[in-house]
Design a protein around this motif. Sequence first.
Motif, short mmCIF file in Angstrom:
data_model
loop_
_atom_site.label_atom_id
_atom_site.label_comp_id
_atom_site.label_asym_id
_atom_site.label_seq_id
_atom_site.Cartn_x
_atom_site.Cartn_y
_atom_site.Cartn_z
N ILE A 282 0.52 -0.72 -0.13
CA ILE A 282 -0.05 -0.06 -0.30
C ILE A 282 0.66 1.94 0.20
O ILE A 282 0.25 2.47 -0.57
N TYR A 283 2.14 1.11 0.30
CA TYR A 283 2.82 2.11 0.48
C TYR A 283 3.70 2.66 -0.74
O TYR A 283 3.98 2.10 -2.17
N LYS A 284 3.80 3.87 -1.36
CA LYS A 284 3.70 4.03 -2.69
C LYS A 284 5.69 4.88 -2.46
O LYS A 284 6.48 4.29 -3.81
N SER A 285 6.14 4.36 -1.49
CA SER A 285 7.93 5.19 -1.51
C SER A 285 8.10 4.52 0.22
O SER A 285 7.42 4.96 0.94
N THR A 286 9.17 4.65 0.10
CA THR A 286 10.27 4.37 1.10
C THR A 286 10.03 5.34 2.31
O THR A 286 9.65 4.91 3.14
N GLU A 287 9.89 6.40 2.10
CA GLU A 287 9.45 7.65 2.53
C GLU A 287 8.91 8.28 3.01
O GLU A 287 8.35 8.51 4.68
N GLY A 288 7.49 7.44 2.39
CA GLY A 288 5.97 7.44 2.98
C GLY A 288 6.49 6.61 4.13
O GLY A 288 5.19 6.83 4.95
N LYS A 289 6.37 5.60 3.90
CA LYS A 289 6.28 4.63 4.52
C LYS A 289 6.93 4.88 5.89
O LYS A 289 6.87 4.86 7.31
N LYS B 218 -1.06 11.42 0.12
CA LYS B 218 0.37 11.29 -1.05
C LYS B 218 1.16 10.15 -1.00
O LYS B 218 1.74 9.71 -1.94
N PHE B 219 1.63 9.46 0.11
CA PHE B 219 2.48 7.91 0.14
C PHE B 219 1.54 6.64 0.23
O PHE B 219 2.41 5.84 0.03
N ILE B 220 0.20 6.69 0.64
CA ILE B 220 -0.14 5.26 0.45
C ILE B 220 -1.59 5.47 -0.78
O ILE B 220 -2.05 6.11 -1.29
N LYS B 221 -1.62 4.39 -0.99
CA LYS B 221 -2.81 3.74 -2.00
C LYS B 221 -4.07 3.71 -1.58
O LYS B 221 -4.06 2.53 -0.11
N LEU B 222 -5.16 5.11 -1.46
CA LEU B 222 -6.02 4.26 -0.43
C LEU B 222 -7.03 3.20 -1.05
O LEU B 222 -7.06 3.05 -2.04
N GLU B 223 -7.42 2.49 0.57
CA GLU B 223 -8.57 2.16 0.58
C GLU B 223 -9.51 2.32 -0.32
O GLU B 223 -10.20 3.37 0.43
N GLN B 224 -9.62 1.90 -1.41
CA GLN B 224 -11.86 2.37 -2.18
C GLN B 224 -12.73 2.01 -1.94
O GLN B 224 -13.81 2.52 -2.50
N GLU B 225 -12.59 0.77 -1.13
CA GLU B 225 -13.91 -0.05 -1.43
C GLU B 225 -14.18 -0.02 0.71
O GLU B 225 -13.70 -0.41 0.99
N MET B 226 -15.34 -0.05 -0.01
CA MET B 226 -15.75 0.40 1.31
C MET B 226 -16.41 -0.67 2.14
O MET B 226 -16.95 -1.42 1.42
N PRO B 227 -16.40 -1.79 3.09
CA PRO B 227 -17.56 -2.37 3.50
C PRO B 227 -18.12 -2.48 3.52
O PRO B 227 -19.56 -1.96 3.12
N LYS B 228 -19.46 -4.03 2.72
CA LYS B 228 -20.27 -3.97 2.60
C LYS B 228 -21.69 -3.49 3.47
O LYS B 228 -21.59 -3.80 4.46
N LEU B 229 -22.60 -3.03 2.36
CA LEU B 229 -23.86 -2.82 3.28
C LEU B 229 -24.81 -3.75 3.74
O LEU B 229 -24.72 -4.54 2.56
N THR B 230 -24.48 -3.60 4.71
CA THR B 230 -25.09 -4.99 5.27
C THR B 230 -26.40 -4.94 5.78
O THR B 230 -27.23 -3.68 5.02
N LYS B 231 -26.76 -6.03 5.26
CA LYS B 231 -28.92 -6.33 4.61
C LYS B 231 -29.12 -7.30 6.01
O LYS B 231 -28.66 -7.05 6.80
N LYS B 232 -30.48 -6.79 6.46
CA LYS B 232 -31.41 -7.00 7.07
C LYS B 232 -31.36 -8.98 7.93
O LYS B 232 -30.76 -9.44 8.45
N GLU B 233 -30.69 -9.53 6.71
CA GLU B 233 -31.05 -11.05 6.59
C GLU B 233 -29.81 -11.41 7.18
O GLU B 233 -29.72 -12.09 7.69
N GLU B 234 -28.87 -10.42 6.76
CA GLU B 234 -27.04 -11.25 7.37
C GLU B 234 -27.34 -10.87 9.21
O GLU B 234 -26.33 -10.95 9.64
N LEU B 235 -28.40 -10.45 9.61
CA LEU B 235 -28.02 -10.27 10.87
C LEU B 235 -29.76 -10.71 11.22
O LEU B 235 -29.60 -9.79 13.17
#
Length: 300
Positions: free
Chosen positions: A14-21, A217-234
């Motif tokens: 997820i890091y773009k560079s050593t400097e970023g880490k 600036k330095f990280i490849k962002l997580e762009q996927e949100m957690p799944k929208l939870t359905k009533k049946e799952e809970l």
Amino acid sequence: MEYESRCFMRETSIYKSTEGKRKIAQYYENYIKTFTYDIERFYIDTSYGKTHMLVAGPTEGKPLFILQGGNCINPMTLSWFSPLIDKYRIYAPDTIGHPGYSEQKRISAKDDSFAQWITEQMNYFNIEKCAFIGPSYGAGIILRLAAFMPDKIDCSILVSPAGIQLGSKFKMSKNILLPLILFNITSSEKYLNNITNVMSSNSMKEIDKRIIGDIFKFIKLEQEMPKLTKKEELMRYNSPTLIITGEKDIFFPANRLNKVAREIISNLIEAKTIDMGHFPSEEHLIEINNEIKEFLNTHY
């Protein structure tokens, strides 16, 4: 920095560079130094890779897992709940695949992966079930646990939670995505201020603004949100639940989220709305922690 050499400087995804880490590692360590309580640190082997865990609070205290927000560092969001440290034994893992010292390979927030990941950590500490707090992405992880292993949750507090309902995609594109693109192109403070002001309703601390700017600036962002939870799952999840939402939260606004939460969570004790953005101010955190303390005193 021992922890930097052990984890941040290895080849990661997820890091773009050593400097970023190095920079993100330094922010992490500096945040730890601001804590007025002792922090223990553990590395736990899980099926998804090594997980770095911060542990604090009295050893005899009831266990309380706190899961960090997405695309930020664990100590930042852990610091929000510092008033709970005196009473509870806090377990705060660095989320797999997010900034921190855990394995950098991302796992899905749409299936049972995060539920398995949390369960393995609980097993490491011989915790059968406990209370959970999660802001934002961390709340989405708790909802995955509620869907697949509800018996692990005594009660839960979801703060500005992902995994229930999204805000306006148009507003997010206009006020977050476009300024983010322009910030990445220009590194202009103007665009960073635009983003952080919208995220926090003009209340973000300067140090947090710096951290978030460097994460952009330095990280490849997580762009996927957690799944929208359905009533049946809970259907099997009936633990007491408190939701705290922001009236001005651009990602998960209270007016959209609370309605759906009441429909899908059977034992929703309260959906508390605060006049805040996604990122709480110091004043809002006082109110949030008072709500959490009262809830935990009653239900845990």
